[in-house]
Design a protein around this motif. Sequence first.
Motif, short mmCIF file in Angstrom:
data_model
loop_
_atom_site.label_atom_id
_atom_site.label_comp_id
_atom_site.label_asym_id
_atom_site.label_seq_id
_atom_site.Cartn_x
_atom_site.Cartn_y
_atom_site.Cartn_z
N GLU A 23 0.85 -1.19 0.00
CA GLU A 23 0.00 0.00 0.00
C GLU A 23 0.88 1.23 0.00
O GLU A 23 1.95 1.23 0.60
N MET A 26 -0.68 7.57 -3.43
CA MET A 26 -0.48 7.87 -4.86
C MET A 26 -1.64 8.72 -5.35
O MET A 26 -2.79 8.48 -4.97
N ALA A 31 -3.24 3.73 -2.64
CA ALA A 31 -3.20 2.74 -3.71
C ALA A 31 -2.71 1.39 -3.19
O ALA A 31 -1.95 1.32 -2.22
N TRP A 32 -3.14 0.33 -3.89
CA TRP A 32 -2.72 -1.04 -3.58
C TRP A 32 -2.03 -1.61 -4.81
O TRP A 32 -2.53 -1.46 -5.94
N LEU A 33 -0.91 -2.28 -4.57
CA LEU A 33 -0.12 -2.87 -5.64
C LEU A 33 0.18 -4.33 -5.32
O LEU A 33 0.34 -4.69 -4.15
N LYS A 37 2.54 -3.84 -9.31
CA LYS A 37 1.52 -3.47 -10.30
C LYS A 37 0.30 -2.89 -9.59
O LYS A 37 -0.34 -3.57 -8.80
N LEU A 38 -0.01 -1.67 -9.93
CA LEU A 38 -1.16 -0.97 -9.35
C LEU A 38 -2.45 -1.65 -9.80
O LEU A 38 -2.65 -1.91 -10.99
N GLY A 41 -7.33 1.67 -6.15
CA GLY A 41 -7.07 2.93 -5.46
C GLY A 41 -8.32 3.45 -4.78
O GLY A 41 -9.44 3.09 -5.15
N ARG A 50 -8.56 -1.56 -11.53
CA ARG A 50 -7.93 -1.92 -12.81
C ARG A 50 -8.41 -3.31 -13.23
O ARG A 50 -8.02 -4.32 -12.65
#
Length: 109
Positions: A23, A26, A31-33, A37-38, A41, A50
Amino acid sequence: MARDRGLEELIADDLNSERGIKEKAMFGGWAWLLDGKLFCGARDDGMLIRLGKGNDAWALQISGIVPMISRNRVIQGWVRADPRVYGDDNLRAKLVSSALAFVRSLPTK
């Protein structure tokens, strides 16, 4: 943009059993990745998800979900969900799991 701490908590709870999630702040929100990779959000203007190009048609049929727009341009494969959507635990979980499935399908960096 301002952060939406309530939405952030909802998403964090949905992801608490997932491994490899990072986390960070952003784009004026949170945001969480996954593996860099994002995929998700949270901001005061909604939840960003996404789903990937060509994978978002099902989501866009739901009232309260619209394409993500940045600088007057539609960002393909991303959607924005309003509180009616992310307030529904089952629908939010489906969006998050769909986003995770998409980023897991991408090649590693």
